[in-house]
Design a protein around this motif. Structure first.
Motif, PDB file in Angstrom:
ATOM      1  N   PRO A   1       0.823  -1.219   0.000  1.00 39.74           N
ATOM      2  CA  PRO A   1       0.000   0.000   0.000  1.00 39.74           C
ATOM      3  C   PRO A   1       0.852   1.263   0.000  1.00 39.74           C
ATOM      4  O   PRO A   1       0.493   2.260  -0.638  1.00 39.74           O
ATOM      5  N   ALA A   2       2.009   1.210   0.679  1.00 36.86           N
ATOM      6  CA  ALA A   2       2.858   2.405   0.755  1.00 36.86           C
ATOM      7  C   ALA A   2       3.357   2.804  -0.639  1.00 36.86           C
ATOM      8  O   ALA A   2       3.560   3.977  -0.923  1.00 36.86           O
ATOM      9  N   PHE A   3       3.544   1.806  -1.510  1.00 36.50           N
ATOM     10  CA  PHE A   3       4.069   2.108  -2.855  1.00 36.50           C
ATOM     11  C   PHE A   3       2.967   2.282  -3.893  1.00 36.50           C
ATOM     12  O   PHE A   3       3.237   2.586  -5.043  1.00 36.50           O
ATOM     13  N   HIS A   4       1.730   2.027  -3.500  1.00 34.45           N
ATOM     14  CA  HIS A   4       0.659   2.141  -4.490  1.00 34.45           C
ATOM     15  C   HIS A   4      -0.193   3.385  -4.315  1.00 34.45           C
ATOM     16  O   HIS A   4      -1.142   3.600  -5.036  1.00 34.45           O
ATOM     17  N   ARG A   5       0.147   4.201  -3.350  1.00 46.74           N
ATOM     18  CA  ARG A   5      -0.587   5.475  -3.237  1.00 46.74           C
ATOM     19  C   ARG A   5       0.019   6.433  -4.275  1.00 46.74           C
ATOM     20  O   ARG A   5       0.968   6.076  -4.987  1.00 46.74           O
ATOM     21  N   SER A   6      -0.505   7.684  -4.315  1.00 43.48           N
ATOM     22  CA  SER A   6       0.049   8.597  -5.314  1.00 43.48           C
ATOM     23  C   SER A   6       1.490   8.939  -4.915  1.00 43.48           C
ATOM     24  O   SER A   6       1.850   8.940  -3.736  1.00 43.48           O
TER      25      SER A   6
END
Ligand code: HEM
Length: 541
Positions: free
Chosen positions: A170-175
């Motif tokens: 999730p940390a790498f898939h946010r904007s």
């Protein structure tokens, strides 16, 4: 058979081989001499046996073509670039390989280099058959182990790896933090003029190392290395020294040096101490952040959250304690983000600037695209995420740069889980395999005129797309479930900086550049980097 039995069997086998080698080749010369002679002879036998094991290809791998041992090792240990090693030693062997597999020496004997699209696809996609080789990280005395540990997202396999990936995803898939990228790009451009010979002679890799280190420190856990403004400060030096120590080819090939001979190497000992201090800094940051998060729950804006905060949140949200990461696992992952994300991106950017410098027409075409999207004028503009997505030609340039100069020349090592067939060759259980990214991307049997920088091969419908059916021919970020988690992060970082530079400057190689007749690479076996790449920048406003 348990792993203990396997170990006992293999140890017995080695001892048997060693004693027969000793009896045959050494004993006849030392019979009747002093005990010192016996000891010296035993050490000589041990050493000769190790060299023998390293030099000779084991019987069960002889069906795969092997590079010649001494030319390969001489090239590695003399610091020759991978481009020269590939041309002189590897590609001629690969030309004789029916399936893009070849053998090359590694720390413990010989490993299989995988350098063809079809075999590459199998290696990357079938992670159960080809798990990550963890032996290298079992040496608890090595600098690498003390730095990243064994419980981290890059090294682990199976359900434990999945746990790490699920917390980090999730940390790498946010904007992407494009505002941070823009702010630091501007800071770096201002710094160009203030240091050394100013814009006339910019030490590009040095600036980019500092730029990407500041970015990863801030983006990962809000830690400011201050590398751009205060080059050579203590924090930066300690980090760089440790990393250089971890990647030292001598220690890579002879890990016993860290284990047994540290007492004789004061500089190396100093590195181990520095590393202890740095680990303490990271541990404190994690603990403080955990506590701050508990107090400020819900009041930090999403856009301002760093990777550690997002991972701590994902950790908290997980109901099952078995799916959470401990502080030490988090530290290992964060250090991995540094190691995997800092040098790789800075070298990718250095290479892109080099290729644009020596191909002025491509530089001009890219500038036109950027100006069409960001507008022209005398002010510095920070691109948004949407504008980055519109930069199609710049993206093709980045892809072609990563084909010609993939910063990670190899994947991390895999290990055959069972006896298995790969592209028609039998790979015995336990064999170490590496995706040879650089060599495959330079193989003339796979890419047309591979030494020509030609971004158009990545245009829709062009050469790159036509390879889709043959497997994976472009893998600078790996592929499959273990593909680089930071790929989009790095691509956004590259697009922001390159577009801002294109708008603000034109650049070329200075007259006396050592790269005038072609890019010169530093040696090394993991990350590739350009040697003495200085550029001359001319402001457009
Ligand atoms: C140009 C920049 C980059 C390149 C060329 C690159 C290259 C790669 C490659 C080839 C792999 C696959 C290794 C394998 O399968 O053995 C990988 C994995 C990985 N990369 Fe990157 N990387 C880059 C940037 C980053 C960044 C910015 C980060 C983090 C901030 C990062 C974090 C990771 C991690 C954590 C993995 C392991 C993923 C897993 O095994 O689940 N990388 N990278």
């Amino acid at each position: 058979m348990t792993s203990l039995q396997v170990l006992a069997d293999s140890t017995n086998q080695h001892l048997e081989n060693l004693s027969s080698f000793y009896a045959q080749h050494i004993l006849p010369y030392v019979k009747g001499r002093s005990s010192k002679t016996y000891i010296a002879a035993a050490i000589a036998a041990l050493f000769s046996y190790r060299v023998y094991k390293m030099v000779h290809v084991p019987k069960n791998l002889r069906h795969i073509p092997a590079v010649p041992f001494w030319p390969y090792m001489t090239s590695v240990l003399s610091g020759e670039g991978i481009d020269i090693r590939a041309r002189k030693v590897i590609l001629p062997v690969l030309a004789k390989s029916p399936n893009g597999l070849y053998l090359r020496p590694n720390q413990r004997g010989w490993s299989v280099g995988v350098a063809a699209p079809s075999a590459m696809k199998t290696l990357f996609l079938r992670i159960g058959d080809y798990p990550k080789d963890q032996k290298l990280l079992r040496n608890q005395h090595s600098l690498a182990f003390k730095f990243i540990g064994s419980q981290n997202i890059v090294a682990l396999n199976g359900p434990v790896w999945k746990k790490h990936r699920m917390i980090a995803n999730p940390a790498f898939h946010r904007s992407m933090p494009v505002k941070l990228f823009g702010r630091l790009s501007e800071k770096m451009m201002l710094q160009f003029e203030k240091e050394g010979d100013g814009l006339e002679n910019v030490d590009v890799p040095n600036f980019l190392q500092r730029f990407t280190l500041d970015i990863i420190g801030l983006a990962a856990f809000g830690y400011d290395f201050e590398a751009l403004e205060k080059p050579g400060n203590e924090k930066v030096n300690a980090y760089e020294d440790i990393l250089t120590g971890v990647r030292n080819p001598l220690h890579f090939f002879f890990p016993i040096l860290d284990r047994r001979f540290l007492w004789a190497m004061p500089k190396r000992r100093e590195l181990h101490t520095k590393l202890g201090d740095m680990n303490n800094v990271f541990n404190n940051i994690i603990e403080n952040k955990r506590q701050t998060l508990a107090t400020l729950k819900g009041s930090i804006e999403d856009a301002e959250k760093d990777l550690l905060t997002l991972m701590l949140e994902a950790n908290e949200e997980s109901n099952d304690a078995d799916h959470r990461l401990s502080n030490s696992e988090l530290r290992s992952d964060l250090v991995v983000f540094f190691v995997a994300g800092h040098d790789t991106t800075s070298n990718a950017l250095s290479f892109a600037l080099y290729y644009l410098a020596v191909n002025p027409h491509i530089q001009e075409k890219a500038r036109k695209e950027v100006i069409d999207i960001l507008g022209d004028g005398n002010d510095v503009v920070h691109p948004t995420s949407t504008q980055c997505t519109e930069m199609k030609y710049l993206y093709m340039i980045i892809k072609e740069t990563l084909r010609m100069s993939p910063p990670a020349q190899n994947s991390s090592p895999r290990e055959g889980a069972e006896d298995i067939e790969l592209a028609g060759s039998l790979i015995p259980k336990g064999t170490v395999l590496n995706a040879d990214i650089f060599v495959m991307q330079h193989n003339p049997a796979i890419w047309k005129n591979p030494e020509t920088f030609y971004p158009e091969r990545f245009a829709p419908g062009a050469e790159s797309e036509s390879k889709a059916g043959t497997g994976l021919a472009w893998v600078p970020f790996g592929n499959g479930p273990r593909q680089c988690i930071g790929m989009n992060f790095s691509l956004a970082e590259q697009k922001v900086l390159l577009s801002m530079l294109l708008r603000k400057f034109t650049w070329e190689l200075p007259e006396n550049s050592i790269n005038k007749d072609g890019l010169v690479l530093n040696g090394g076996i993991s990350i590739i980097s350009p040697r003495d790449l200085h550029l001359k920048f001319t402001p457009r406003f």
